[in-house]
Design a protein around this motif. Sequence first.
Motif, PDB file in Angstrom:
ATOM      1  N   VAL A  84       0.845  -1.198   0.000  1.00 24.85           N
ATOM      2  CA  VAL A  84       0.000   0.000   0.000  1.00 24.85           C
ATOM      3  C   VAL A  84       0.876   1.242   0.000  1.00 24.85           C
ATOM      4  CG1 VAL A  84      -1.679   1.327   1.349  1.00 24.85           C
ATOM      5  CG2 VAL A  84      -1.915  -1.150   1.177  1.00 24.85           C
ATOM      6  N   LEU A  85       0.414   2.275  -0.687  1.00 24.92           N
ATOM      7  CA  LEU A  85       1.049   3.591  -0.634  1.00 24.92           C
ATOM      8  C   LEU A  85       0.085   4.570   0.019  1.00 24.92           C
ATOM      9  CD1 LEU A  85       3.281   5.625  -1.347  1.00 24.92           C
ATOM     10  CD2 LEU A  85       2.179   5.918  -3.580  1.00 24.92           C
ATOM     11  N   ASP A  86       0.591   5.345   0.975  1.00 21.55           N
ATOM     12  CA  ASP A  86      -0.245   6.308   1.694  1.00 21.55           C
ATOM     13  C   ASP A  86       0.066   7.757   1.344  1.00 21.55           C
ATOM     14  OD1 ASP A  86      -1.649   4.373   3.531  1.00 21.55           O
ATOM     15  OD2 ASP A  86       0.434   3.963   4.065  1.00 21.55           O
ATOM     16  N   VAL A  87       1.337   8.050   1.064  1.00 15.67           N
ATOM     17  CA  VAL A  87       1.751   9.437   0.804  1.00 15.67           C
ATOM     18  C   VAL A  87       2.693   9.449  -0.397  1.00 15.67           C
ATOM     19  CG1 VAL A  87       2.913  11.485   1.706  1.00 15.67           C
ATOM     20  CG2 VAL A  87       1.556  10.046   3.244  1.00 15.67           C
ATOM     21  N   LEU A  88       2.414  10.320  -1.359  1.00 15.60           N
ATOM     22  CA  LEU A  88       3.300  10.523  -2.505  1.00 15.60           C
ATOM     23  C   LEU A  88       3.649  12.000  -2.577  1.00 15.60           C
ATOM     24  CD1 LEU A  88       4.737   9.770  -5.159  1.00 15.60           C
ATOM     25  CD2 LEU A  88       2.503   9.988  -6.316  1.00 15.60           C
ATOM     26  N   VAL A  89       4.942  12.304  -2.517  1.00 13.48           N
ATOM     27  CA  VAL A  89       5.409  13.685  -2.621  1.00 13.48           C
ATOM     28  C   VAL A  89       6.210  13.821  -3.912  1.00 13.48           C
ATOM     29  CG1 VAL A  89       6.648  15.586  -1.530  1.00 13.48           C
ATOM     30  CG2 VAL A  89       5.500  13.857  -0.115  1.00 13.48           C
ATOM     31  N   ASN A  90       5.618  14.456  -4.908  1.00 14.86           N
ATOM     32  CA  ASN A  90       6.282  14.688  -6.192  1.00 14.86           C
ATOM     33  C   ASN A  90       7.150  15.936  -6.061  1.00 14.86           C
ATOM     34  OD1 ASN A  90       5.147  12.480  -7.566  1.00 14.86           O
ATOM     35  ND2 ASN A  90       3.263  13.625  -7.955  1.00 14.86           N
ATOM     36  N   ARG A 145      -2.460  10.876   0.615  1.00 12.63           N
ATOM     37  CA  ARG A 145      -2.063  12.245   0.270  1.00 12.63           C
ATOM     38  C   ARG A 145      -1.169  12.214  -0.971  1.00 12.63           C
ATOM     39  NH1 ARG A 145      -2.154  15.149   5.331  1.00 12.63           N
ATOM     40  NH2 ARG A 145      -3.487  13.953   6.758  1.00 12.63           N
ATOM     41  N   ILE A 146      -1.412  13.111  -1.902  1.00 12.46           N
ATOM     42  CA  ILE A 146      -0.514  13.326  -3.043  1.00 12.46           C
ATOM     43  C   ILE A 146      -0.161  14.803  -3.062  1.00 12.46           C
ATOM     44  CG2 ILE A 146      -0.192  13.141  -5.530  1.00 12.46           C
ATOM     45  CD1 ILE A 146      -2.313  10.994  -5.603  1.00 12.46           C
ATOM     46  N   VAL A 147       1.129  15.093  -3.027  1.00 14.21           N
ATOM     47  CA  VAL A 147       1.614  16.475  -2.975  1.00 14.21           C
ATOM     48  C   VAL A 147       2.434  16.760  -4.222  1.00 14.21           C
ATOM     49  CG1 VAL A 147       2.842  18.196  -1.614  1.00 14.21           C
ATOM     50  CG2 VAL A 147       1.769  16.227  -0.473  1.00 14.21           C
ATOM     51  N   HIS A 148       2.074  17.817  -4.929  1.00  9.99           N
ATOM     52  CA  HIS A 148       2.782  18.214  -6.145  1.00  9.99           C
ATOM     53  C   HIS A 148       3.529  19.514  -5.850  1.00  9.99           C
ATOM     54  CE1 HIS A 148       0.116  15.456  -8.491  1.00  9.99           C
ATOM     55  NE2 HIS A 148      -0.725  15.777  -7.515  1.00  9.99           N
ATOM     56  N   VAL A 149       4.854  19.478  -5.918  1.00  6.65           N
ATOM     57  CA  VAL A 149       5.650  20.674  -5.645  1.00  6.65           C
ATOM     58  C   VAL A 149       5.757  21.477  -6.936  1.00  6.65           C
ATOM     59  CG1 VAL A 149       7.826  21.597  -4.786  1.00  6.65           C
ATOM     60  CG2 VAL A 149       6.899  19.461  -3.830  1.00  6.65           C
ATOM     61  N   SER A 150       4.930  22.504  -7.039  1.00 11.32           N
ATOM     62  CA  SER A 150       4.928  23.372  -8.207  1.00 11.32           C
ATOM     63  C   SER A 150       5.775  24.608  -7.896  1.00 11.32           C
ATOM     64  CB  SER A 150       3.490  23.740  -8.579  1.00 11.32           C
ATOM     65  OG  SER A 150       3.451  24.484  -9.761  1.00 11.32           O
ATOM     66  N   GLY A 236     -12.264   3.765  -4.341  1.00 10.64           N
ATOM     67  CA  GLY A 236     -13.073   4.502  -3.383  1.00 10.64           C
ATOM     68  C   GLY A 236     -12.308   5.092  -2.219  1.00 10.64           C
ATOM     69  N   ARG A 237     -11.006   4.865  -2.143  1.00  9.38           N
ATOM     70  CA  ARG A 237     -10.241   5.455  -1.040  1.00  9.38           C
ATOM     71  C   ARG A 237     -10.195   6.973  -1.204  1.00  9.38           C
ATOM     72  NH1 ARG A 237      -3.889   4.289   0.688  1.00  9.38           N
ATOM     73  NH2 ARG A 237      -4.050   5.215   2.768  1.00  9.38           N
ATOM     74  N   ARG A 238     -10.326   7.680  -0.111  1.00  3.82           N
ATOM     75  CA  ARG A 238     -10.248   9.137  -0.160  1.00  3.82           C
ATOM     76  C   ARG A 238      -8.801   9.556  -0.384  1.00  3.82           C
ATOM     77  NH1 ARG A 238     -11.041  13.641   3.797  1.00  3.82           N
ATOM     78  NH2 ARG A 238     -10.585  12.115   5.417  1.00  3.82           N
ATOM     79  N   VAL A 239      -8.592  10.376  -1.403  1.00  2.00           N
ATOM     80  CA  VAL A 239      -7.244  10.826  -1.761  1.00  2.00           C
ATOM     81  C   VAL A 239      -7.243  12.346  -1.791  1.00  2.00           C
ATOM     82  CG1 VAL A 239      -5.376  10.713  -3.442  1.00  2.00           C
ATOM     83  CG2 VAL A 239      -6.906   8.752  -3.157  1.00  2.00           C
ATOM     84  N   LEU A 240      -6.369  12.948  -1.009  1.00  2.00           N
ATOM     85  CA  LEU A 240      -6.261  14.400  -0.921  1.00  2.00           C
ATOM     86  C   LEU A 240      -5.034  14.846  -1.701  1.00  2.00           C
ATOM     87  CD1 LEU A 240      -6.985  14.661   2.909  1.00  2.00           C
ATOM     88  CD2 LEU A 240      -8.627  14.686   1.018  1.00  2.00           C
ATOM     89  N   THR A 241      -5.267  15.506  -2.819  1.00  2.00           N
ATOM     90  CA  THR A 241      -4.158  15.929  -3.677  1.00  2.00           C
ATOM     91  C   THR A 241      -4.117  17.454  -3.730  1.00  2.00           C
ATOM     92  OG1 THR A 241      -3.219  15.803  -5.917  1.00  2.00           O
ATOM     93  CG2 THR A 241      -5.615  15.686  -5.733  1.00  2.00           C
TER      94      THR A 241
END
Length: 340
Positions: A84-90, A145-150, A236-241
């Motif tokens: 499982v992946l819980d947090v992705l920080v791009n 959580r998915i975080v995109h560093v713009s 259906g998992r809640r994903v906050l991006t």
Amino acid sequence: LEDADLSGRVAVVTGPTSGLGEETATQLASRGAHVVLACRDMAKGEQLAERLGGVQCATALHLDLGDVRTVAPFVAAFDKRFHVLDVLVNNGGVSTVYRGGPSLVWPGTLEATFTINHLSHFLLTLALLPAIGRGADLPRPCAARIVHVSSRAIRRAPVDEAWVGGPEDEVDTRGRDGVDRAGRARRAMNWLATPANLHTSRQLMQRYGISKLAQFAFAMELDRRLRAGALPAVRGRRVLTNAVHPGIVRTGILRETSNAMGPVLGRLVTLLAWVRSFFVGLDVARGSLPQLWCACAEEVDANDVRGCYIVPAPHTDEGIAVNRKPEHPAALDPSFARRV
């Protein structure tokens, strides 16, 4: 952030061996997450993994953002070791690439800055959605959580020159307001794929702006599709991006900003950038706050913070400002995002 507990969670951080990425990986590991270091230089990645606590706390896996062919092997290696992946920080990225240096144009197809900053992260995110979705089977699933560093450098994206001034489209793609947004996006991508647009430092910074604008637009479109339930891979998992701007931070990326300007002017610009950063810039710890807040703060889950733009606010208690207006008119345009 002091109360954030990531025990039992798995996080992936790109560009983790220096600057904001290293600080982010360190802070996530200190809060109990197992951090997967997606790095090009495996020697540096393994050294960082040891500093973070060894195999119990961190794992280094190879990913070269400059070569999209490494995305699939990275995801396969991740799936083999983690369920499982819980947090992705791009997080990984470059400001410009060296003129005349290696891989200005990635194997004849796309410019390297665009590939590193956006395209590889785009492919990586989509390929990891099934791993995020597997978290829905856990007894007490948490929001991913998915975080995109713009960057606020999206304002450098050359709307008028690159997106409006190109040849006419065969199909009329104008909206009800008469604005040809899809056509603009198509012409922007054509402009990126043209090596002739590499001759000046201004053009290189425009490419950086477009790459960060594409990354921002992807973050917003991903959120729209997740809200609409249009991505069955997440089950259906809640994903906050969310997208973030770290501010002017004293990291190695400042050196890259002058790459296209020649040895003399380049050194002068680098010196001026460092001087400016000491007066109005942030250290790495404060610059990483927006992405750390998105990755692990309890308020993000409690307040359902998603599809937002988070920037530093050094004079506030939390050090961040949420839902700021982006610096480019196309950043929140759904038709532009779909095309990109």
